[in-house]
Design an enzyme around this catalytic site. Structure first.
Site, mmCIF file in Angstrom:
data_model
loop_
_atom_site.group_PDB
_atom_site.id
_atom_site.type_symbol
_atom_site.label_atom_id
_atom_site.label_comp_id
_atom_site.label_asym_id
_atom_site.label_seq_id
_atom_site.Cartn_x
_atom_site.Cartn_y
_atom_site.Cartn_z
ATOM 1 N N LYS A 160 0.810 -1.215 0.000
ATOM 2 C CA LYS A 160 0.000 0.000 0.000
ATOM 3 C C LYS A 160 0.847 1.271 0.000
ATOM 4 O O LYS A 160 0.483 2.256 -0.650
ATOM 5 C CB LYS A 160 -0.957 0.005 1.188
ATOM 6 C CG LYS A 160 -0.308 0.101 2.553
ATOM 7 C CD LYS A 160 -1.354 0.105 3.649
ATOM 8 C CE LYS A 160 -0.712 0.166 5.029
ATOM 9 N NZ LYS A 160 0.032 1.415 5.251
ATOM 10 N N THR A 161 1.979 1.264 0.707
ATOM 11 C CA THR A 161 2.821 2.461 0.727
ATOM 12 C C THR A 161 3.361 2.755 -0.664
ATOM 13 O O THR A 161 3.425 3.910 -1.098
ATOM 14 C CB THR A 161 3.985 2.294 1.724
ATOM 15 O OG1 THR A 161 3.457 1.973 3.019
ATOM 16 C CG2 THR A 161 4.802 3.573 1.824
ATOM 17 N N ASP A 196 -3.678 7.372 4.680
ATOM 18 C CA ASP A 196 -3.192 6.012 4.922
ATOM 19 C C ASP A 196 -3.743 5.511 6.259
ATOM 20 O O ASP A 196 -4.081 6.310 7.140
ATOM 21 C CB ASP A 196 -1.662 6.018 4.941
ATOM 22 C CG ASP A 196 -1.071 4.618 4.928
ATOM 23 O OD1 ASP A 196 -1.800 3.665 4.582
ATOM 24 O OD2 ASP A 196 0.120 4.478 5.252
ATOM 25 N N GLU A 197 -3.824 4.192 6.415
ATOM 26 C CA GLU A 197 -4.331 3.564 7.647
ATOM 27 C C GLU A 197 -5.697 4.142 8.018
ATOM 28 O O GLU A 197 -5.971 4.463 9.182
ATOM 29 C CB GLU A 197 -3.336 3.754 8.804
ATOM 30 C CG GLU A 197 -1.936 3.229 8.538
ATOM 31 C CD GLU A 197 -1.853 1.706 8.512
ATOM 32 O OE1 GLU A 197 -2.898 1.045 8.635
ATOM 33 O OE2 GLU A 197 -0.738 1.179 8.360
ATOM 34 N N GLN A 242 -7.348 -5.050 9.921
ATOM 35 C CA GLN A 242 -6.236 -4.598 10.764
ATOM 36 C C GLN A 242 -6.644 -3.422 11.657
ATOM 37 O O GLN A 242 -5.794 -2.657 12.107
ATOM 38 C CB GLN A 242 -5.034 -4.214 9.893
ATOM 39 C CG GLN A 242 -4.457 -5.386 9.111
ATOM 40 C CD GLN A 242 -3.167 -5.031 8.403
ATOM 41 O OE1 GLN A 242 -2.102 -4.893 9.006
ATOM 42 N NE2 GLN A 242 -3.246 -4.867 7.090
ATOM 43 N N ARG A 270 2.886 -10.536 10.153
ATOM 44 C CA ARG A 270 4.195 -9.877 10.244
ATOM 45 C C ARG A 270 5.297 -10.825 9.743
ATOM 46 O O ARG A 270 6.408 -10.383 9.451
ATOM 47 C CB ARG A 270 4.544 -9.495 11.692
ATOM 48 C CG ARG A 270 3.615 -8.530 12.398
ATOM 49 C CD ARG A 270 3.299 -7.312 11.613
ATOM 50 N NE ARG A 270 2.041 -7.459 10.889
ATOM 51 C CZ ARG A 270 1.629 -6.663 9.920
ATOM 52 N NH1 ARG A 270 2.377 -5.668 9.529
ATOM 53 N NH2 ARG A 270 0.472 -6.858 9.312
#
Length: 679
Positions: free
Chosen positions: A28-29, A213-214, A244, A603
């Site tokens: 996504k980044t 973002d987020e 998330q 992770r």
């Protein structure tokens, strides 16, 4: 980066509202970076009219660096910041609409707690008596933060009783002292944009495109701020993942994803489901786990990576055995697979679990780093004594004065401080300067004047020590002469806790003394120079936190969000720990715990290991430490389970490999010492 079809679709969607549901590890980044570049290079938007917002300084810095690498100097004009940094930027320009002066001060959480303690002592001592100081402050802070995150002012509350009154008094104190706390950066900014057309029009015209973002971590206030900023052009992209959303306790609302589609019926939804981080077996476990939750949007992660190793689940006899086994597994993988220690992360639900794990790693000579442990310079007693030093060097430091003015208690009440703070707001002078103003002091009652006079006398005497160049004396005697030692002894704590605080305060002053005296090979410093050196040391210690030493990382599941590691060991997969017992009676509580476990699993890049303790019986005969329900939700295929005493089968030739490594090491030692061997 080479974009896949879904990522390219997200980059190309540049008109109207767009929601990108980005699964864990889906890049996504990179998509956000590529979109900013595309908006500038292909859509020819002015970089200064693009705003990208995220939640942490680290994430903003990474995004800024990526854009800079792609665009060069033109990236400097793009606004890339956290929500709170953006709020601060707006507030610095529009402060008068929030009832502030231009020189307002942002206070940290420790200062906020101190102000609340003072407000409670002055106006609501019954709360301190009923609940205890720590609990009362924590409850008030939680209520006030919740109300601010919901955009509710004190006078808009009804039937909230004592906490509403504390909120009103705390707010009045902040305004009188021209202070803002962390929540105010969004709360005050959003309210002023809602209420006043002039700043609203100004900021709605500042940006042509907005990226967030987020997004799943936004609270109601942040959502309203976002709505205000994009109300005119309606051109935005928000990137998030409802699987998330793990910060409801901070006010994050997963429902904002659903609300977005209601507020923008033409919302375009794009799914990023290809994972670039993990093996398929890790994703199979994560997908199976999260399937147990309700979903606003359905998605399923997949990868072109290798199928990878099986996911291992270890059942240990006790939490202690669990910690020992973690150390043994890391040692084995470090030797067998020649993995550096930085490859490993041990994740857990609660901070207390770290102590036993850290102990066993230390015993096994495994370097480790605990993320989230308290920074020495952030300890309240260190902040207090540092504030004393700062104020003596610079009496204009209002925050330092406010921090130490009643440590120890000297009868300078809220009304007295508010009077000086209000005068400072009107005349622009420091609180200390106004304390020296006879016209202001004449308005005080005799007991108030006496208390202020005693403080001024003490400060004058201590500053005379500095003027007389008795810097070393001051470093050695400040704790006692300031009365801070009396303050510590009067705290409602155990003797051990008080000793710990004394030790920390003395440690800070010992460092000051060493610098002033020129000990340990340093040249002599003045008192002020020594303080600046320690302040620099504090900043450096914080800047170094992002370093990657060759050490095992120990961190909570919440702290692991946004990170990735080759090997992840998830400890404490027991009922009551994960899911945490606090979630059992809360709506959506267990579902959020499941999302938290999902975050932990995703992770892992190459290897995922889950550990739990066998059931046991407490003193009352109740069975505890049941296996987490989440383990039952994992697939059978691709998962290996080991009971106490069982270990993975060692590969053929493993013993010979061990002998060969030992022989090579011995020969190298002999060579270095100049010895010879005939073997």
């Amino acid at each position: 980066m080479q974009l896949n079809a879904a990522q390219q679709q997200a980059v190309d969607c540049c008109r109207g509202p767009c929601l990108v549901l980005a699964g864990a590890g889906s890049g996504k980044t990179g998509v956000i970076t590529a979109k900013i570049v595309s908006l500038i290079q292909e859509r020819h938007l002015d970089p200064a009219r693009i705003c990208a917002v995220t939640f942490t300084n680290k994430a903003a810095a990474e995004m800024r660096e990526r854009v800079k690498n792609r665009l060069g100097i033109s990236a400097q004009a793009v606004t890339i910041s956290t929500f709170h940094s953006l709020g601060l930027s707006i507030l610095l320009k529009e402060y008068r609409f929030a009832g502030l002066q231009g020189n307002f001060t942002l206070i940290d959480e420790a200062d906020s707690r101190d102000l609340l303690r003072f407000v409670l002592q002055e106006n609501h001592p019954e709360l301190l008596e009923e609940r205890g100081t720590g609990v009362a402050i924590e409850e008030c802070q939680e209520h006030i933060s919740t109300w601010k995150n919901a955009l509710i002012a004190p006078d808009e509350l009804e039937g909230q009783g004592e906490f509403r009154e504390v909120y009103a008094d705390y707010t009045a104190y902040l305004r009188a002292c021209n202070l803002v706390d962390f929540d105010d950066l969004i709360y005050l900014t959003t309210r002023l944009l809602q209420r006043y057309e002039e700043p609203r029009v100004r900021w709605q015209g500042s940006f042509d495109y907005l990226l967030i973002d987020e997004y799943q971590d936004t609270n109601p206030t942040q959502y309203q701020l976002f709505m205000l900023l994009c109300a005119t052009h309606r051109n935005f992209t928000v990137v998030g993942d409802d699987d998330q959303c793990i910060y409801s306790w901070r006010g994050a609302r997963r429902e904002n994803l659903k609300l977005l589609s209601e507020d923008f019926p033409d919302l375009k939804v794009i799914m990023l489901e290809q994972n670039y981080r993990s093996t398929q077996r890790v994703l199979d476990c994560a997908n199976a786990l999260i399937a147990g939750n309700d979903h606003i949007y359905e998605k399923k992660l997949f990868t072109a990576n290798a199928q990878g190793e099986e996911v291992d689940i270890y059942k240990l006899a006790s939490p202690q055995d669990e910690s020992e086994h973690i150390a043994a597994l890391i040692t084995q993988l470090h030797i067998d697979e020649k993995r550096p220690y930085r490859d490993f992360a041990v994740l857990y639900r609660s901070n207390f679990q770290a102590l036993s794990i850290q102990k066993e790693l230390n015993l096994a000579d495994i370097p480790c780093q605990v993320t989230g442990s308290t920074d020495f310079f952030a300890l309240p007693e260190v902040l207090d004594i540092k504030a004393w030093c700062s104020f003596l060097c610079n009496p204009q430091d209002n925050m330092a004065l406010l921090r130490i003015i009643n440590k120890p208690l000297r009868g300078i009440g809220l009304q007295t401080i508010a009077a000086y703070a209000k005068a400072s707001t009107l005349n622009g002078r420091s609180i200390f300067d106004n304390m020296l103003d006879s016209d202001i002091n004449r308005k005080l009652q005799p007991p108030q004047m006496k208390s202020v006079a005693q403080l001024l006398s003490l400060v004058t005497a201590l500053r005379q020590r500095l003027n007389a160049h008795e810097d070393l004396y001051l470093t050695e005697q400040l704790l006692s002469e300031s009365g801070y030692d009396r303050y510590l002894r009067a705290l409602p704590l155990t003797e051990r806790q008080i000793d710990f605080k004394f030790k920390n305060a003395r440690k800070f002053m010992r460092w000051m003394s060493d610098l002033v005296a020129g000990r340990h090979g340093t040249h002599r410093h003045s008192f002020a120079e020594a303080l600046n050196r320690l302040s620099l040391r504090e900043r450096l210690s914080r800047d170094d936190e992002d370093g990657t030493p060759d050490a095992v990382q120990l961190l909570t599941l919440h702290s692991a969000k946004g990170l990735e590691f080759p090997v992840v060991l998830l400890a404490g997969c027991n009922e009551g720990l994960l899911p945490h017992e606090s979630s059992f009676e809360v709506e959506d509580g267990v579902q959020e715990e499941r999302r938290l476990a999902y975050v932990g699993m995703t992770r892992a890049r190459e290897k995922l290991i889950l550990l739990y303790s066998a059931p046991s019986m407490d003193k009352r005969g109740k069975i505890i430490n049941l296996q987490s329900r989440f383990l039952d939700e994992l697939p059978q295929e691709g998962v290996r389970r080991f009971d106490p005493g069982q270990y993975p089968p060692r590969q053929s030739g493993h013993f010979e490999a061990d002998l060969n490594r030992a022989e090579d090491a011995l020969l190298e030692m002999l060579r270095q010492t100049g010895a010879t061997t005939t073997t």
